[in-house]
Design a protein around this motif. Sequence first.
Motif, PDB file in Angstrom:
ATOM      1  N   GLU A   1       3.204  -0.812   3.765  1.00  0.00           N
ATOM      2  CA  GLU A   1       2.699   0.310   3.951  1.00  0.00           C
ATOM      3  C   GLU A   1       3.644   1.696   3.648  1.00  0.00           C
ATOM      4  O   GLU A   1       4.477   1.760   4.564  1.00  0.00           O
ATOM      5  CB  GLU A   1       1.549   0.764   4.724  1.00  0.00           C
ATOM      6  CG  GLU A   1       0.825   1.937   4.341  1.00  0.00           C
ATOM      7  CD  GLU A   1       0.122   2.294   5.679  1.00  0.00           C
ATOM      8  OE1 GLU A   1      -0.684   3.406   5.712  1.00  0.00           O
ATOM      9  OE2 GLU A   1       0.004   1.614   6.724  1.00  0.00           O
TER      10      GLU A   1
ATOM     11  N   THR B   1       1.538  -6.885   5.216  1.00  0.00           N
ATOM     12  CA  THR B   1       1.150  -5.717   4.501  1.00  0.00           C
ATOM     13  C   THR B   1       2.290  -4.565   4.627  1.00  0.00           C
ATOM     14  O   THR B   1       3.077  -4.240   6.028  1.00  0.00           O
ATOM     15  CB  THR B   1       0.148  -4.989   5.191  1.00  0.00           C
ATOM     16  OG1 THR B   1      -1.063  -5.893   5.224  1.00  0.00           O
ATOM     17  CG2 THR B   1      -0.125  -3.702   4.639  1.00  0.00           C
TER      18      THR B   1
ATOM     19  N   GLU C   1       0.935  -1.273  -0.056  1.00  0.00           N
ATOM     20  CA  GLU C   1       0.055  -0.043  -0.161  1.00  0.00           C
ATOM     21  C   GLU C   1       0.793   1.194   0.094  1.00  0.00           C
ATOM     22  O   GLU C   1       1.512   1.592   1.014  1.00  0.00           O
ATOM     23  CB  GLU C   1      -0.983   0.046   1.174  1.00  0.00           C
ATOM     24  CG  GLU C   1      -1.963  -1.282   1.341  1.00  0.00           C
ATOM     25  CD  GLU C   1      -2.663  -1.128   2.603  1.00  0.00           C
ATOM     26  OE1 GLU C   1      -2.674  -0.238   3.244  1.00  0.00           O
ATOM     27  OE2 GLU C   1      -3.463  -1.918   2.720  1.00  0.00           O
ATOM     28  N   SER C   2       0.834   1.676  -1.197  1.00  0.00           N
ATOM     29  CA  SER C   2       1.899   3.110  -1.350  1.00  0.00           C
ATOM     30  C   SER C   2       0.791   4.380  -1.434  1.00  0.00           C
ATOM     31  O   SER C   2      -0.033   4.386  -2.282  1.00  0.00           O
ATOM     32  CB  SER C   2       2.595   3.083  -2.447  1.00  0.00           C
ATOM     33  OG  SER C   2       3.706   2.192  -2.068  1.00  0.00           O
TER      34      SER C   2
ATOM     35  N   ALA D   1       3.588   5.849   3.272  1.00  0.00           N
ATOM     36  CA  ALA D   1       2.800   6.738   3.474  1.00  0.00           C
ATOM     37  C   ALA D   1       3.670   8.434   3.889  1.00  0.00           C
ATOM     38  O   ALA D   1       4.458   8.367   4.643  1.00  0.00           O
ATOM     39  CB  ALA D   1       1.654   6.571   4.239  1.00  0.00           C
TER      40      ALA D   1
ATOM     41  N   THR E   1       2.848  -4.318  14.349  1.00  0.00           N
ATOM     42  CA  THR E   1       3.212  -3.124  13.224  1.00  0.00           C
ATOM     43  C   THR E   1       4.314  -2.504  13.560  1.00  0.00           C
ATOM     44  O   THR E   1       4.355  -2.092  14.432  1.00  0.00           O
ATOM     45  CB  THR E   1       2.018  -2.107  13.112  1.00  0.00           C
ATOM     46  OG1 THR E   1       0.831  -2.878  12.762  1.00  0.00           O
ATOM     47  CG2 THR E   1       2.386  -0.871  12.199  1.00  0.00           C
TER      48      THR E   1
END
Length: 657
Positions: free
Chosen positions: A417, A415, A378-379, A419, A501
């Motif tokens: 990611e 996942t 997820e970018s 951001a 995470t």
Amino acid sequence: MTFDAQRSAVPSIRDGRILLVDDDRDFLSSLRDLLDLEGYEVATASDPEGARRIAAEFRPDIALLDVKLGAANGIDLIPMLKERLPGISCVVMTAYAATENAVEAMRNGADDYLNKPIDPANLMRALNRCRQHQRLEREKRAAVAALRDSEERIRAIMENVADALVTIDDKGIIESVNPAAHRLFGYEPQEIIGRNVSVLVAGLDRDLHDSYIENYLRSGEGKILGKGPREVKARHKDGTEIDVELAIGKTRIGDKLVFIGAMRDITERKRLEGQLRQAQKMESVGQLTGGVAHDFNNLLGVILGNAELLEDRLGVDDKQVQALIRAAGRGAELTQRLLAFSRLQPLQPKALDPAALIAGVTDLLSQTLGETIDIEIESAAGLWMARADPGQLESALLNLAINSGQAMPGGGTLTIEAANATIDEAAAKANDAEPGAYVMVAVTDTGTGMSSEVMERAFEPFFTTKDVGEGSGLGLSMVYGFAQQSGGFVSIESQADRGTTVRLYLPRAEGALAPKDKEPDAAVPGARGETILVVEDDPAVRSLAVTLLENLGYQVLAAQDAMAALSFLHAPSRIDLVLSDVMLPGGMCGPDLVEEAKRFRPDLRVLFMSGYTNLPVRGSGPLSKAVVSEAAAVLNKPFRKRDLARRLRAALGSGPA
């Protein structure tokens, strides 16, 4: 009616104003003379209307009123005087000693009653009683006003003080709470007043609190009372525990014993103290591991260099030599992780595209983690560039992904990611970082998670929950050190059986992407007639460096410290380049040596070698700009022969100096 105006034998209070109201002018005159002698200020009136007018102007303290004022009744003046002149005393005088008159006078508010003819002694006693009563009333009003003011001040303090204040009786029942207590515990006052204070207490003290009070009432010895603030666990309305600092005092309100508890929420302070302790521990461990890694790098350098010399002699197919080289390489990787944790690893930060880098490691992760683990990328749109060492970031992501994979033995979802993140002052302070723009790269798994105890130690080097032989305990510590050294920070969230995470925050990069590095030439360049001065205090490393250089065809001079090196440099012999360790004994480090040598050999070329990436600061001040520019040429230990050859060739140029 008259009487002799002689001073009474009864001492008078001799102050105040008296209004005489009587329709007998002779009586008024005689009574006035007597009161004048006693030191009173006197005014007279003969009818109700005159009494009202004079009272308004004269404002007497005492009114002496005749019952019969012609057709009027002096008793009827009492309510008017009491209303208009608060605090006035009214004494009724009458020649008719009827009980009905006395009852009517008292019912209308009279303070005393005198029968005519007036006995001066009785008059003085009545006046004294009135003045004493007035003084008592004034003192009472003053005391009530002072009490009211005190209550207002206490109420203002209770309502505005930052600490939570709770008052209880000697049975432990809550009598009052302030707004700060409501904010701290979550209870509305009406929910908590009347309940036992143990409802606000957590832990062992909750069940023992009443016994503490009983023990104090019995022995006078308090567990906390009067002993200053103490850290305890309190209980919020929702059941969560709060760290508070508690001080208890006591007072008496009448015959009633009241305990006052002042509580201050220290949850944030405890968190910051724990954070500081952790940072200090990590810093201490970092210094230790950095020193160990530096010394270990020297040993590995000797092993690796001699193995390569054996390889040259025995040939590349010798299995034992290759095993030795591989083992030394593995040791070098471990020291790099130690240096990463201690923030001393060599970095080559540049502007990079996080999304492209993540995409580049996805195929490798798919092969490494297997088919039971789904990988999601997820970018965020408009993702900023980050400033970091691409190779080290790849290693960090691989470490995190492999850890996540091992936490999902039965499969799951990984996942990754990326951001944009803007860190404000509060968040920066909480993470010991600078506020500003960051690129956040997060790795999340659906694995077994960590307990709070494990999470507190997750970044410590050599700490692992894996079985012996299954991990070095350096993966997360390397990520932590890499983030810190890159000017960012790392955070971790985890719950047992819910997953983990890890968020890596890297500084935002301005400007264009850095060009890709060129692939190095496979050939090992040799000497072109140059002379190298080797400066190294470790005899084994110095001997190896000399041997490798001679093997490459260079003329070599060797010195064990800066002073010996300066002796060579002051001599007229040719020296094309100084290959110096950064850290040297004798008070003069490698950069100091170069700075001194360039004063008389300004064209001298330099290549530093070190197990550290950060060059030291001289005792007399920062390194000069010239030396700092030279410090960019650093050969990191342990090095391979080909790396030494290429870095020397790059420093010397295409031809002899």
